[in-house]
Design an enzyme around this catalytic site. Structure first.
Site, short mmCIF file in Angstrom:
data_model
loop_
_atom_site.label_atom_id
_atom_site.label_comp_id
_atom_site.label_asym_id
_atom_site.label_seq_id
_atom_site.Cartn_x
_atom_site.Cartn_y
_atom_site.Cartn_z
CB CYS A 264 -0.97 -0.04 1.18
SG CYS A 264 -2.41 1.04 0.97
CG HIS A 354 -4.40 -3.61 2.84
ND1 HIS A 354 -4.16 -3.11 4.10
CD2 HIS A 354 -4.46 -2.54 2.01
CE1 HIS A 354 -4.07 -1.79 4.03
NE2 HIS A 354 -4.27 -1.43 2.77
CD GLU A 356 -3.79 -6.57 5.74
OE1 GLU A 356 -4.90 -6.00 5.62
OE2 GLU A 356 -2.83 -6.29 4.99
#
Length: 384
Positions: A264, A354, A356
Site C-alpha cells: 500500500c 493488503h 494480510e
C-alpha cells in the site's frame, strides 16, 4: 470534532459535501460534527477491521453494503488500538447485533470512541455521486452542530485537502515493539510502521519471522540495529508525495540490497525511491473485492484495498532505475492502476493492496511466502 451521545438514534443529522450536495438522515454513533475526505468502501463484511485501519485517518467512510452492524463489535478483530475513520456513513444500521463473539453494538463503540456518523441516507446515490465527481471533502453534522446549509458548506470548504496531507507520523507507533515468531524463529524483519495493521506482523510471525515494528521516523541505523534479514514498509494514510523521510530510508535499504517488501503506502514509497511519480485517484480503491492480476504468474486475485493514491509507472515495459531494472508486477483489472512493483536485479517488491486479509479474501497470502523465500535465497547466497 465535537461530540455528545444523548439520544443519538433520534437526532437529525446531515452529510454535507464540498460541492454543496447534502444528504439528511439520523445521527449514528456520537452526536456533533466531524470533517474528512468522503470515500466509499465496497466490503460487505469486515467493518470493524475497516474502522480500525490507520490508513483511513481523516476520512469519512461510506459503507456501500446496505446493512451494517449485524455482528456487533468484539474485542479480537481491531487492527489497531482505536477507530481511525473521521466519520461513518451507513444506510440501515442493525437494530440488534447477533454474533457469539459480539460484546457490544457498533453504535455503542462509535459513541464510546467519539466517532460521529450518520444513518438512514441513500448510500447508493452518494456512492454514485462520489464515483462521478470524485472523493471530496465532507462533514457530518448533528445536534448543536446543525446550522443552515450554506454555513455547513462553508465549514467543509475550509478543511484541508487530502492531496498534500502528511498523516503517516500521526498514526504510527511512537515506540518500537517486537512481535515474536510463532514456533521456530527463522528470520528477523524490521517493519516500518506508516500505519501498520495488527494482522500484518501476525502473518509474518506465523511464518517464523520475528518482527521488530519501528516508528515511521526510524533511521537506517535503527533498522540495521536489529540485524534484519528483511525490511518491510507498511500501509498508511495521506499523500505519498509528502513522505520524504520514508523514501530516504527505503533508498538506504535498497542501496544495501536487503530483501524488501512493501504494501500500500509502502508500494508508493518504493515507486518514489525508484524515480516514479505518484498521483491521486479520482475515487480510489477501497473494499475487499478488487480484481488484480499477478503478471508474474498470470493468476487473478480478489484482493483487499484501501488507497486513494497510485504509482505512475509504465505498464508496457521494463524501466531502468538507479537500482536496476524494475517492472509493474501487478495491475488492477478494473482500471489498469499499478498494483505492484518488483526489481529484477535485486530482492525488492511491493503491492498496492493488503495481503494480510483483515478483512478480506486470502488470495494474496502467498506474498508473505514470497518474502520469506526472498530472504531465504539471499541468506543462502551469502553463505555460498
Amino acid at each position: 470534532m465535537t461530540t455528545s451521545t444523548r439520544g443519538a438514534a433520534r437526532t437529525p443529522a446531515v452529510l454535507v459535501l464540498e460541492d454543496g450536495r447534502t444528504f439528511r438522515g439520523r445521527a449514528y454513533g456520537a452526536v456533533g460534527e466531524t470533517f474528512g475526505e468522503a470515500v466509499f468502501s465496497t466490503g460487505m463484511t469486515g467493518y470493524q477491521e475497516t474502522l480500525t485501519d490507520p490508513s483511513y485517518d481523516r476520512q469519512i467512510v461510506v459503507a456501500t453494503a446496505p446493512q451494517i452492524g449485524n455482528t456487533g463489535w468484539n474485542d479480537e478483530d481491531d487492527e489497531s488500538g482505536r477507530i481511525w475513520v473521521s466519520g461513518y456513513v451507513v444506510r440501515d444500521p442493525a437494530r440488534v447485533p447477533s454474533n457469539w463473539r459480539s460484546r457490544r453494538s457498533l453504535d455503542d463503540e462509535l459513541i464510546a470512541q467519539g466517532v460521529v456518523g450518520i444513518s438512514g441516507i441513500d448510500t447508493r446515490a452518494l456512492t454514485r455521486h462520489l464515483r462521478e465527481r470524485g472523493s471530496m471533502r465532507a462533514g457530518i453534522f448533528s445536534g448543536d452542530a446543525l446550522a443552515p446549509d450554506a454555513e455547513l458548506v462553508r465549514r467543509v470548504q475550509a478543511q484541508p485537502h487530502m492531496k498534500g496531507a502528511s498523516l503517516y507520523e500521526e498514526v504510527a507507533t511512537k515506540e518500537a515493539y517486537v512481535v515474536p515468531a510463532v514456533g521456530e524463529k527463522k528470520f528477523t524483519v524490521a517493519a516500518i510502521d506508516l500505519g501498520i495493521k495488527g494482522m500484518t506482523p501476525q502473518r509474518m510471525a506465523e511464518r517464523g519471522i520475528e518482527v521488530h515494528v519501528l516508528p515511521a521516523t526510524a533511521t537506517a541505523e535503527d533498522v540495521y540495529a536489529v540485524q534484519p534479514d528483511g525490511v518491510f514498509f507498511s500501509n498508511g494514510p495521506g499523500d505519498p508525495a509528502t513522505a520524504d523521510g520514508p523514501v530516504a530510508l527505503m533508498t538506504a535499504v535498497l542501496e544495501r540490497k536487503t530483501p524488501l517488501f512493501g504494501i500500500c503506502f509502502g508500494n508508493q514509497i518504493l515507486g518514489r525511491a525508484l524515480g516514479f511519480g505518484t498521483y491521486k485517484l479520482k475515487y480510489g480503491h477501497r473494499g475487499i473485492n478488487q480484481p488484480v492480476q499477478d503478471r508474474t504468474t498470470g493468476k487473478v486475485e480478489v484482493t483487499a484495498h484501501n488507497h486513494g493514491f497510485a504509482v505512475d509507472a509504465p505498464l508496457d515495459k521494463v524501466s531502468e532505475t538507479k537500482f536496476g531494472r524494475a517492472e509493474v508486477s501487478h495491475v488492477c483489472l478494473n482500471d489498469d492502476v499499478v498494483e505492484g512493483l518488483q526489481l529484477l536485479d535485486q530482492p525488492a517488491f511491493s503491492v498496492q493492496y493488503h495481503p494480510e486479509a483483515a478483512a478480506g479474501p486470502h488470495d494474496a497470502a502467498y506474498l508473505f511466502d514470497r518474502f520469506t523465500s526472498l530472504m531465504s535465497t539471499v541468506r543462502e547466497g551469502q553463505r555460498a
